[in-house]
Design a protein around this motif. Structure first.
Motif, PDB file in Angstrom:
ATOM      1  N   UNK A 193       0.837  -1.208   0.000  1.00 29.37           N
ATOM      2  CA  UNK A 193       0.000   0.000   0.000  1.00 29.37           C
ATOM      3  C   UNK A 193       0.869   1.254   0.000  1.00 29.37           C
ATOM      4  N   UNK A 194       0.496   2.241  -0.815  1.00 34.81           N
ATOM      5  CA  UNK A 194       1.251   3.493  -0.802  1.00 34.81           C
ATOM      6  C   UNK A 194       1.174   4.240  -2.122  1.00 34.81           C
ATOM      7  N   UNK A 195       1.974   5.318  -2.204  1.00 42.14           N
ATOM      8  CA  UNK A 195       2.020   6.167  -3.384  1.00 42.14           C
ATOM      9  C   UNK A 195       3.200   5.757  -4.258  1.00 42.14           C
ATOM     10  N   UNK A 196       2.932   5.563  -5.546  1.00 41.93           N
ATOM     11  CA  UNK A 196       3.967   5.177  -6.508  1.00 41.93           C
ATOM     12  C   UNK A 196       4.041   6.241  -7.602  1.00 41.93           C
ATOM     13  N   UNK A 197       5.264   6.536  -8.064  1.00 44.29           N
ATOM     14  CA  UNK A 197       5.462   7.519  -9.122  1.00 44.29           C
ATOM     15  C   UNK A 197       6.306   6.906 -10.235  1.00 44.29           C
ATOM     16  N   UNK A 198       5.963   7.247 -11.474  1.00 38.38           N
ATOM     17  CA  UNK A 198       6.706   6.724 -12.628  1.00 38.38           C
ATOM     18  C   UNK A 198       7.442   7.854 -13.342  1.00 38.38           C
ATOM     19  N   UNK A 199       8.631   7.513 -13.862  1.00 36.82           N
ATOM     20  CA  UNK A 199       9.475   8.465 -14.590  1.00 36.82           C
ATOM     21  C   UNK A 199      10.093   7.757 -15.793  1.00 36.82           C
ATOM     22  N   UNK A 200      10.438   8.532 -16.805  1.00 35.47           N
ATOM     23  CA  UNK A 200      11.279   8.023 -17.891  1.00 35.47           C
ATOM     24  C   UNK A 200      12.527   8.887 -17.962  1.00 35.47           C
ATOM     25  N   UNK A 201      13.611   8.257 -18.329  1.00 37.05           N
ATOM     26  CA  UNK A 201      14.875   8.980 -18.500  1.00 37.05           C
ATOM     27  C   UNK A 201      15.110   9.164 -19.989  1.00 37.05           C
ATOM     28  N   UNK A 202      15.233  10.417 -20.409  1.00 40.90           N
ATOM     29  CA  UNK A 202      15.384  10.750 -21.831  1.00 40.90           C
ATOM     30  C   UNK A 202      16.801  11.258 -22.074  1.00 40.90           C
ATOM     31  N   UNK A 242      15.119  13.492 -16.496  1.00 43.87           N
ATOM     32  CA  UNK A 242      14.127  12.557 -15.993  1.00 43.87           C
ATOM     33  C   UNK A 242      12.758  13.228 -16.014  1.00 43.87           C
ATOM     34  N   UNK A 243      11.822  12.608 -16.697  1.00 41.58           N
ATOM     35  CA  UNK A 243      10.496  13.194 -16.891  1.00 41.58           C
ATOM     36  C   UNK A 243       9.468  12.453 -16.042  1.00 41.58           C
ATOM     37  N   UNK A 244       8.765  13.209 -15.210  1.00 39.11           N
ATOM     38  CA  UNK A 244       7.700  12.631 -14.387  1.00 39.11           C
ATOM     39  C   UNK A 244       6.500  12.292 -15.265  1.00 39.11           C
ATOM     40  N   UNK A 245       5.908  11.103 -15.032  1.00 34.30           N
ATOM     41  CA  UNK A 245       4.779  10.677 -15.839  1.00 34.30           C
ATOM     42  C   UNK A 245       3.469  10.614 -15.060  1.00 34.30           C
ATOM     43  N   UNK A 246       3.446   9.798 -13.995  1.00 35.65           N
ATOM     44  CA  UNK A 246       2.182   9.536 -13.314  1.00 35.65           C
ATOM     45  C   UNK A 246       2.416   9.145 -11.856  1.00 35.65           C
ATOM     46  N   UNK A 247       1.490   9.568 -10.986  1.00 34.88           N
ATOM     47  CA  UNK A 247       1.499   9.080  -9.607  1.00 34.88           C
ATOM     48  C   UNK A 247       0.254   8.228  -9.388  1.00 34.88           C
ATOM     49  N   UNK A 248       0.428   7.140  -8.644  1.00 35.00           N
ATOM     50  CA  UNK A 248      -0.654   6.175  -8.423  1.00 35.00           C
ATOM     51  C   UNK A 248      -0.737   5.847  -6.937  1.00 35.00           C
ATOM     52  N   UNK A 249      -1.914   5.958  -6.369  1.00 33.87           N
ATOM     53  CA  UNK A 249      -2.137   5.587  -4.974  1.00 33.87           C
ATOM     54  C   UNK A 249      -2.741   4.184  -4.949  1.00 33.87           C
TER      55      UNK A 249
END
Length: 273
Positions: free
Chosen positions: A111-120, A128-135
């Motif tokens: 359980x928790x907050x997750x964040x996704x990034x891509x490295x360009x 590093x580009x932030x994409x999405x946060x998911x709870x």
């Protein structure tokens, strides 16, 4: 999976990248809320296409506020120890824009907050580009079951990380340990492939609450069981009561017949006189 030396090399690369990279691009985004039952497969959604159209993506990162969960660059992959063997971003989907993180056998501790990034990488620089946060929320299973005396109950464990089963009778506040994973003294039949604990030959005193617990004592599955008498089955006490009732009925009928017989004889004697 890759050898230890290669994993260590990738971890060193990961650390060096964090130190040398520029500040991550950040786009405000409200977390997407998702919820799954423990033991199921969770999908944390992510799509890089809207922000980075026509930019080849080979490096994806997923992290919590405290630590990195998963990182993938080409064929190189790194997973946090608590997620080892449980997380992936399929390469074929990544190239199509889907960078969703798949979490197999999701646990209460996930359980928790997750964040996704891509490295360009472009012109010798990296960003590093932030994409999405998911709870992510994870909940345990709950159910009420009614079964008959003599039947079997298949208690679902749902996950290989289920460690114990405890039981509380309806008339008691105490919990009794029924099963422990790996304990050869277990009295109940365990079907590991099906993740099921079979409790055979139910009795009336098997009514109560059954809890499946994980390694940390968290609840995986709670079942409230009611054991009922099946039509056509009788307890010893009921059989004795029925026999006594039959005996009394027979005795009463015999007494009435005897009285009638005596009256008939009396009338016959009076008639002859």
């Amino acid at each position: 999976m890759y050898g230890i030396a290669r994993d260590r090399h990738f971890i060193r690369f990961h650390c060096m990248f964090i130190i040398s990279s520029v500040v991550s691009s950040s786009i405000p985004s409200k977390p997407v809320s998702i919820s799954y039952p423990v033991g199921s497969q969770a999908i944390l959604p992510c799509n890089w296409m809207p922000q980075l159209y026509n930019v080849p993506i080979h490096h994806i990162q997923w992290q919590t506020p405290d630590d990195t969960v998963f990182e993938q660059k080409g064929e190189q992959r790194w997973q946090a120890p608590e997620f080892k063997g449980r997380v992936e971003v399929p390469e074929e989907k990544l190239q199509e824009g889907d960078c969703s993180l798949i979490v197999h056998d999701v646990q209460l501790g996930d359980v928790g907050l997750y964040e996704s990034f891509v490295v360009v990488e472009s012109a010798g620089t990296k960003r590093r580009v932030f994409l999405q946060s998911v709870q992510l929320s994870v909940y345990d299973h709950k159910s009420k079951v009614s079964l008959g005396v003599g039947e079997d109950m298949n208690l679902k464990l749902y996950t290989p990380k289920a460690m114990r089963v405890v039981f509380q009778k309806r008339s008691s506040k105490e919990w009794t340990v029924l099963w422990v994973r790996g304990d050869k003294a277990n009295n109940h039949h365990f079907k590991e492939a099906e993740r099921v604990l079979v409790i055979k030959g139910l009795r009336m005193d098997h009514s109560g609450t059954y809890k499946v617990l994980d390694f940390h004592g968290g609840s995986v599955n709670t079942v409230n069981l009611m054991v009922e008498e099946v039509a056509g089955t009788q307890t010893l006490s009921q059989i004795h009561q029925k026999q006594e009732a039959v005996g009394k009925s027979f005795h009463n009928r015999s007494s009435i017949l005897l009285i009638i017989f005596v009256l008939q004889i009396s009338l016959l004697i009076q008639y002859q006189h």
